[in-house]
Scaffold this active site. Structure first.
Site, PDB file in Angstrom:
ATOM      1  N   GLU A  75      12.585   1.016  -0.377  1.00 31.08           N
ATOM      2  CA  GLU A  75      12.649   0.973   1.077  1.00 31.08           C
ATOM      3  C   GLU A  75      12.550  -0.475   1.529  1.00 31.08           C
ATOM      4  OE1 GLU A  75       9.723   3.492   2.845  1.00 31.08           O
ATOM      5  OE2 GLU A  75      10.438   5.312   1.840  1.00 31.08           O
ATOM      6  N   ASP A 127      -9.560  -2.643  -5.631  1.00 31.38           N
ATOM      7  CA  ASP A 127      -9.186  -2.096  -4.327  1.00 31.38           C
ATOM      8  C   ASP A 127     -10.414  -1.409  -3.721  1.00 31.38           C
ATOM      9  OD1 ASP A 127      -8.156  -0.780  -2.134  1.00 31.38           O
ATOM     10  OD2 ASP A 127      -6.355  -0.080  -3.161  1.00 31.38           O
ATOM     11  N   ASN A 142       9.105   2.968  -7.839  1.00 37.35           N
ATOM     12  CA  ASN A 142       8.557   4.320  -7.884  1.00 37.35           C
ATOM     13  C   ASN A 142       9.199   5.215  -6.823  1.00 37.35           C
ATOM     14  OD1 ASN A 142       6.854   6.306  -8.879  1.00 37.35           O
ATOM     15  ND2 ASN A 142       5.104   5.679  -7.632  1.00 37.35           N
ATOM     16  N   GLY A 172       0.815  -1.210   0.000  1.00 27.56           N
ATOM     17  CA  GLY A 172       0.000   0.000   0.000  1.00 27.56           C
ATOM     18  C   GLY A 172       0.850   1.261   0.000  1.00 27.56           C
ATOM     19  N   GLY A 173       0.416   2.262  -0.757  1.00 26.78           N
ATOM     20  CA  GLY A 173       1.083   3.553  -0.746  1.00 26.78           C
ATOM     21  C   GLY A 173       2.284   3.702  -1.651  1.00 26.78           C
ATOM     22  N   GLY A 200       2.055   3.686  -5.082  1.00 25.97           N
ATOM     23  CA  GLY A 200       1.672   4.269  -6.369  1.00 25.97           C
ATOM     24  C   GLY A 200       1.127   3.271  -7.363  1.00 25.97           C
TER      25      GLY A 200
END
Length: 353
Positions: A226, A56, A253, A28-29, A31
């Site tokens: 990350e 979603d 991204n 999630g988050g 893009g």
């Protein structure tokens, strides 16, 4: 390490004309909706017709295109062959249940099989989609956990069908007798749910074969550089392998590119952190097409913004090279201006002679 490797794009997906199903998913988050929307736009430029479906519950597709979409395919403004729809991944129990006293029994039967409601809803949606003539269908999926449950739907429905067959053989006409007691024989019988599942059986088998065919189906993983996103991507890739679903594209991204003009210590630290995980992505997925996208100062919403950003999906982003080219041109212009000024001064001296 990653900086030394050649940049990849999503051109391979556009070139694979046999692709029918393209899933886009990840943590999630990261893009996903933006990437799936742009991928659908790119596909629409080389396909006769494209449908993008959001599974979603958050339904960000309408926000991305700045256009209201529903559970029916709607033409995206500015296109003649791109359609979009947003579906609820959970079944509408009001449509499944009877009335009065029977809806509780029906719900209990449906809920007795884990995941059967989502699986039936997804199968019904695919049954509808297959009656339409779209060259390629792009799925903007929910975060990883929901996506994995979605991909399990053929097995879930097959399991549900076998369980209900077992119940039928064990309890015979009990459910029919109960429906008569409630005066609902025409609306509800022992074969109500079973018949619905059997009606989806052909769809299940056909779609399951297509999902496992790398010529027809691929999964695009979207992530950011990350640790948690790297972990989720690896988990997703491993699970896709278990489901025998092809995946050979990763979109990374929100990448911060090294820039000599960046003086912020925070940005420098984030760049170093990202570079560490970029290196790990390239090491783990050296046989994947990895597309890197830059972190932008503004959101990408609306058709025009999505179209403008789409070229970065097909052309590797090289900010340093672009900056160097601009600086070189500026130096040439400055030199020419100096030469012109010198020539004009020389001309004036000759004239005043």
């Amino acid at each position: 390490m990653a900086a030394d490797l050649p940049e990849a794009t999503v051109q391979n997906i556009l070139d694979q004309e046999s692709l029918k199903w393209v899933f886009v998913g990840g943590k999630g988050g990261v893009g996903k909706t933006t990437c799936s929307s742009i991928l659908a736009i790119c596909l629409a430029s080389v396909r006769s017709s494209v449908l993008i479906i959001s599974t979603d519950p958050a339904h960000n597709l309408s926000d991305a295109f700045q256009q209201r979409f529903t559970k029916s395919p709607t033409l995206v403004q500015g296109f003649s062959n791109l359609f979009a729809m947003e579906v609820d991944p959970t079944v509408e129990t009001d449509d499944m249940a009877g009335t009065d006293g029977m809806d509780g029994l029906f719900s209990d039967l449906a809920n007795a099989i884990p995941g059967i409601d989502e699986a039936m809803s997804f199968a019904e949606m695919l049954k509808l989609v297959q009656t339409m003539d779209y060259a390629t269908i792009v799925f903007d999926t929910a975060p990883t956990g929901h996506t994995l449950r979605l991909l399990q739907f053929p097995a879930t429905l097959e399991k549900g069908l076998s369980k209900l067959m077992s119940l039928k053989s064990r309890f015979g006409g009990l459910m029919t007798q109960m429906s008569r007691m409630f005066g609902m024989e025409d609306e509800f019988g022992e074969d109500a749910l079973l018949g619905r599942l059997e009606g989806l059986k052909d769809v299940i088998e056909q779609v399951n074969r297509q999902f496992k065919d790398p010529d027809m189906t691929t999964f695009v993983c979207v992530c950011i550089p990350e640790f948690l996103s790297l972990y989720e991507t690896e988990r997703l890739v491993q699970e896709l392998a278990k489901f025998e679903i092809d995946t050979h594209n990763i979109i990374i991204n929100q990448v911060l590119y090294d820039d000599e003009d960046v003086e912020s210590k925070l940005l420098r630290a984030r760049m170093r952190m990202q570079q560490k995980y970029l290196d790990q992505f390239y090491m783990l997925y050296d046989d994947f097409n990895i597309t890197k996208l830059p972190l932008l100062p503004e959101e990408v919403t609306g058709v025009e913004a999505l179209k403008a950003f789409s070229h970065k999906f097909l052309t590797p982003y090289h900010p340093t090279t672009s900056r160097s080219n601009v600086e070189e041109l500026e130096r040439k212009v400055h030199t020419l201006r100096l030469q012109l000024k010198t020539a004009e001064e020389e001309l004036e001296r000759v004239k005043s002679g």
